[in-house]
Design a protein around this motif. Sequence first.
Motif, mmCIF file in Angstrom:
data_model
loop_
_atom_site.group_PDB
_atom_site.id
_atom_site.type_symbol
_atom_site.label_atom_id
_atom_site.label_comp_id
_atom_site.label_asym_id
_atom_site.label_seq_id
_atom_site.Cartn_x
_atom_site.Cartn_y
_atom_site.Cartn_z
ATOM 1 N N SER A 1 0.460 2.467 6.151
ATOM 2 C CA SER A 1 -0.281 1.126 5.944
ATOM 3 C C SER A 1 -0.650 0.569 7.264
ATOM 4 C CB SER A 1 0.682 0.098 5.176
ATOM 5 O OG SER A 1 1.613 -0.198 5.897
ATOM 6 N N ARG A 2 -0.666 1.377 8.295
ATOM 7 C CA ARG A 2 -0.890 0.871 9.681
ATOM 8 C C ARG A 2 -2.255 1.644 10.098
ATOM 9 N NH1 ARG A 2 3.557 2.742 13.071
ATOM 10 N NH2 ARG A 2 4.094 3.977 11.354
ATOM 11 N N PRO A 3 -3.284 1.127 10.541
ATOM 12 C CA PRO A 3 -4.377 1.674 10.847
ATOM 13 C C PRO A 3 -4.133 2.994 11.810
ATOM 14 C CG PRO A 3 -4.518 -0.828 11.087
ATOM 15 C CD PRO A 3 -3.276 -0.293 10.981
ATOM 16 N N GLY A 4 -4.774 4.038 11.315
ATOM 17 C CA GLY A 4 -4.783 5.273 12.284
ATOM 18 C C GLY A 4 -3.654 6.157 11.928
ATOM 19 N N VAL A 5 -2.708 5.686 11.065
ATOM 20 C CA VAL A 5 -1.627 6.417 10.660
ATOM 21 C C VAL A 5 -1.538 7.051 9.379
ATOM 22 C CG1 VAL A 5 0.940 6.138 10.800
ATOM 23 C CG2 VAL A 5 -0.024 5.009 12.457
ATOM 24 N N TRP A 6 -1.304 8.216 9.308
ATOM 25 C CA TRP A 6 -1.304 8.985 7.952
ATOM 26 C C TRP A 6 -0.104 8.372 7.336
ATOM 27 C CZ3 TRP A 6 -4.869 11.861 6.012
ATOM 28 C CH2 TRP A 6 -5.970 12.387 6.773
ATOM 29 N N GLU A 7 -0.139 8.264 6.033
ATOM 30 C CA GLU A 7 0.793 8.007 4.922
ATOM 31 C C GLU A 7 0.785 8.907 3.821
ATOM 32 O OE1 GLU A 7 2.821 3.989 2.778
ATOM 33 O OE2 GLU A 7 1.502 3.771 4.700
ATOM 34 N N SER A 8 2.049 9.299 3.381
ATOM 35 C CA SER A 8 1.990 10.072 2.039
ATOM 36 C C SER A 8 2.148 9.467 0.897
ATOM 37 C CB SER A 8 3.233 11.128 2.221
ATOM 38 O OG SER A 8 3.410 11.877 1.018
ATOM 39 N N ALA A 9 1.300 9.827 -0.140
ATOM 40 C CA ALA A 9 1.390 9.164 -1.181
ATOM 41 C C ALA A 9 2.505 9.989 -2.241
ATOM 42 C CB ALA A 9 0.336 9.511 -2.201
ATOM 43 N N LYS A 10 3.098 10.949 -1.746
ATOM 44 C CA LYS A 10 4.423 11.758 -2.197
ATOM 45 C C LYS A 10 4.007 12.271 -3.496
ATOM 46 C CE LYS A 10 7.735 9.000 0.412
ATOM 47 N NZ LYS A 10 6.771 8.304 1.005
ATOM 48 N N THR A 11 2.963 12.742 -3.633
ATOM 49 C CA THR A 11 2.326 13.403 -4.869
ATOM 50 C C THR A 11 1.466 14.157 -4.748
ATOM 51 O OG1 THR A 11 1.505 12.846 -7.171
ATOM 52 C CG2 THR A 11 0.735 11.531 -5.617
ATOM 53 N N ARG A 12 1.071 15.252 -5.610
ATOM 54 C CA ARG A 12 0.201 16.199 -5.456
ATOM 55 C C ARG A 12 -1.037 15.902 -6.588
ATOM 56 N NH1 ARG A 12 0.068 20.324 -2.175
ATOM 57 N NH2 ARG A 12 2.353 20.872 -1.326
ATOM 58 N N ASP A 13 -0.613 15.028 -7.243
ATOM 59 C CA ASP A 13 -1.678 14.698 -8.465
ATOM 60 C C ASP A 13 -2.776 13.523 -7.891
ATOM 61 O OD1 ASP A 13 -2.255 12.062 -10.539
ATOM 62 O OD2 ASP A 13 -2.319 14.139 -11.577
ATOM 63 N N LEU A 14 -3.903 13.878 -7.821
ATOM 64 C CA LEU A 14 -5.315 13.274 -7.403
ATOM 65 C C LEU A 14 -5.272 11.696 -7.905
ATOM 66 C CD1 LEU A 14 -7.414 13.251 -5.215
ATOM 67 C CD2 LEU A 14 -8.914 14.145 -7.328
ATOM 68 N N TYR A 15 -5.052 11.764 -9.094
ATOM 69 C CA TYR A 15 -5.144 10.176 -9.621
ATOM 70 C C TYR A 15 -3.943 9.592 -9.196
ATOM 71 C CZ TYR A 15 -5.449 6.359 -13.037
ATOM 72 O OH TYR A 15 -5.281 5.406 -13.678
ATOM 73 N N GLU A 16 -2.799 9.715 -9.108
ATOM 74 C CA GLU A 16 -1.763 9.207 -8.449
ATOM 75 C C GLU A 16 -1.863 8.906 -7.058
ATOM 76 O OE1 GLU A 16 2.024 11.055 -9.359
ATOM 77 O OE2 GLU A 16 2.016 11.008 -11.501
ATOM 78 N N ALA A 17 -2.406 9.798 -6.185
ATOM 79 C CA ALA A 17 -2.619 9.589 -4.794
ATOM 80 C C ALA A 17 -3.722 8.428 -4.608
ATOM 81 C CB ALA A 17 -2.976 10.827 -4.155
ATOM 82 N N GLU A 18 -5.010 8.318 -5.410
ATOM 83 C CA GLU A 18 -5.996 7.425 -5.351
ATOM 84 C C GLU A 18 -5.287 6.091 -5.698
ATOM 85 O OE1 GLU A 18 -8.948 8.952 -7.541
ATOM 86 O OE2 GLU A 18 -9.669 10.057 -6.112
ATOM 87 N N GLU A 19 -4.472 6.216 -6.672
ATOM 88 C CA GLU A 19 -3.854 4.707 -7.207
ATOM 89 C C GLU A 19 -2.953 4.146 -6.066
ATOM 90 O OE1 GLU A 19 -1.129 4.488 -10.944
ATOM 91 O OE2 GLU A 19 -3.203 4.017 -11.385
ATOM 92 N N TYR A 20 -2.178 5.076 -5.329
ATOM 93 C CA TYR A 20 -1.280 4.798 -4.404
ATOM 94 C C TYR A 20 -2.013 4.087 -3.414
ATOM 95 C CZ TYR A 20 2.208 4.896 -0.689
ATOM 96 O OH TYR A 20 2.971 4.632 0.283
ATOM 97 N N ALA A 21 -3.248 4.719 -2.797
ATOM 98 C CA ALA A 21 -3.994 4.310 -1.687
ATOM 99 C C ALA A 21 -4.721 3.073 -2.203
ATOM 100 C CB ALA A 21 -5.321 5.440 -1.468
ATOM 101 N N ASN A 22 -4.950 2.858 -3.433
ATOM 102 C CA ASN A 22 -5.698 1.664 -3.410
ATOM 103 C C ASN A 22 -4.458 0.633 -3.544
ATOM 104 O OD1 ASN A 22 -8.348 1.985 -3.965
ATOM 105 N ND2 ASN A 22 -8.000 3.073 -6.215
ATOM 106 N N SER A 23 -3.516 0.564 -3.880
ATOM 107 C CA SER A 23 -2.350 -0.255 -4.065
ATOM 108 C C SER A 23 -2.183 -0.780 -2.720
ATOM 109 C CB SER A 23 -1.405 -0.039 -4.787
ATOM 110 O OG SER A 23 -0.559 1.060 -3.996
ATOM 111 N N ILE A 24 -2.154 0.298 -1.828
ATOM 112 C CA ILE A 24 -1.941 -0.068 -0.390
ATOM 113 C C ILE A 24 -2.757 -0.860 0.268
ATOM 114 C CG2 ILE A 24 -1.737 0.781 2.103
ATOM 115 C CD1 ILE A 24 0.732 1.318 0.555
ATOM 116 N N LEU A 25 -4.249 -0.601 0.028
ATOM 117 C CA LEU A 25 -5.365 -1.454 0.600
ATOM 118 C C LEU A 25 -5.341 -2.543 -0.143
ATOM 119 C CD1 LEU A 25 -8.212 1.490 0.324
ATOM 120 C CD2 LEU A 25 -7.141 0.178 2.501
ATOM 121 N N LEU A 26 -5.047 -2.899 -1.452
ATOM 122 C CA LEU A 26 -5.298 -4.152 -2.032
ATOM 123 C C LEU A 26 -4.358 -5.046 -1.500
ATOM 124 C CD1 LEU A 26 -5.764 -3.162 -5.917
ATOM 125 C CD2 LEU A 26 -7.430 -4.395 -4.332
ATOM 126 N N ASN A 27 -2.867 -4.429 -1.350
ATOM 127 C CA ASN A 27 -1.951 -5.413 -0.802
ATOM 128 C C ASN A 27 -1.944 -5.741 0.481
ATOM 129 O OD1 ASN A 27 -0.423 -5.504 -3.476
ATOM 130 N ND2 ASN A 27 0.390 -3.419 -3.016
#
Length: 172
Positions: A1-27
Amino acid sequence: SRPGVWESAKTRDLYEAEEYANSILLNSGRGGYCEHMPFGKFAEKFFIRADENSYRKKLEAFGKEFDDAYFRAMQGRLDNYIMPRFKDVPINMITTLEIENMYSRLVSCFNGKPLSGDTKNKVRECMSIIMQDAFVKKLIDRNPCEGSMRVKEHRKKRDILTLEELSRLFPE
């Protein structure tokens, strides 16, 4: 959640990873692409998915278990009646009026005849479940189905069998 730093969604499922990324951005208050997410992307396989964030798992977590036929029927309504109209529409742009127009005018995808009021209301219920999930996940401000009207159901009157009907059913 820090700019320029990779963060793992800890899943290989594309839907779950997108949902995780969206929740990080929204929060984080930065918004995300989810505000323009097409309905079809959000609702794809909505009733037949079984991942941890699925509707099915949510029902099970609250002790509400339905058989597979329920989920297949709801997915069929989604695929046959809702997706053709809303697949490419951004989920946050779907209005109550558009939903009412869609389900009030539905015709069978098999024979083109108007659907019964009961079936139209089931399509509305299907849409409402999906939009409520989008609301809970903060993709939309409110569930537009909540303000929509239900279609009047014209149930066929049932009565006892006449003597003529009985004789046709049970010939001597």
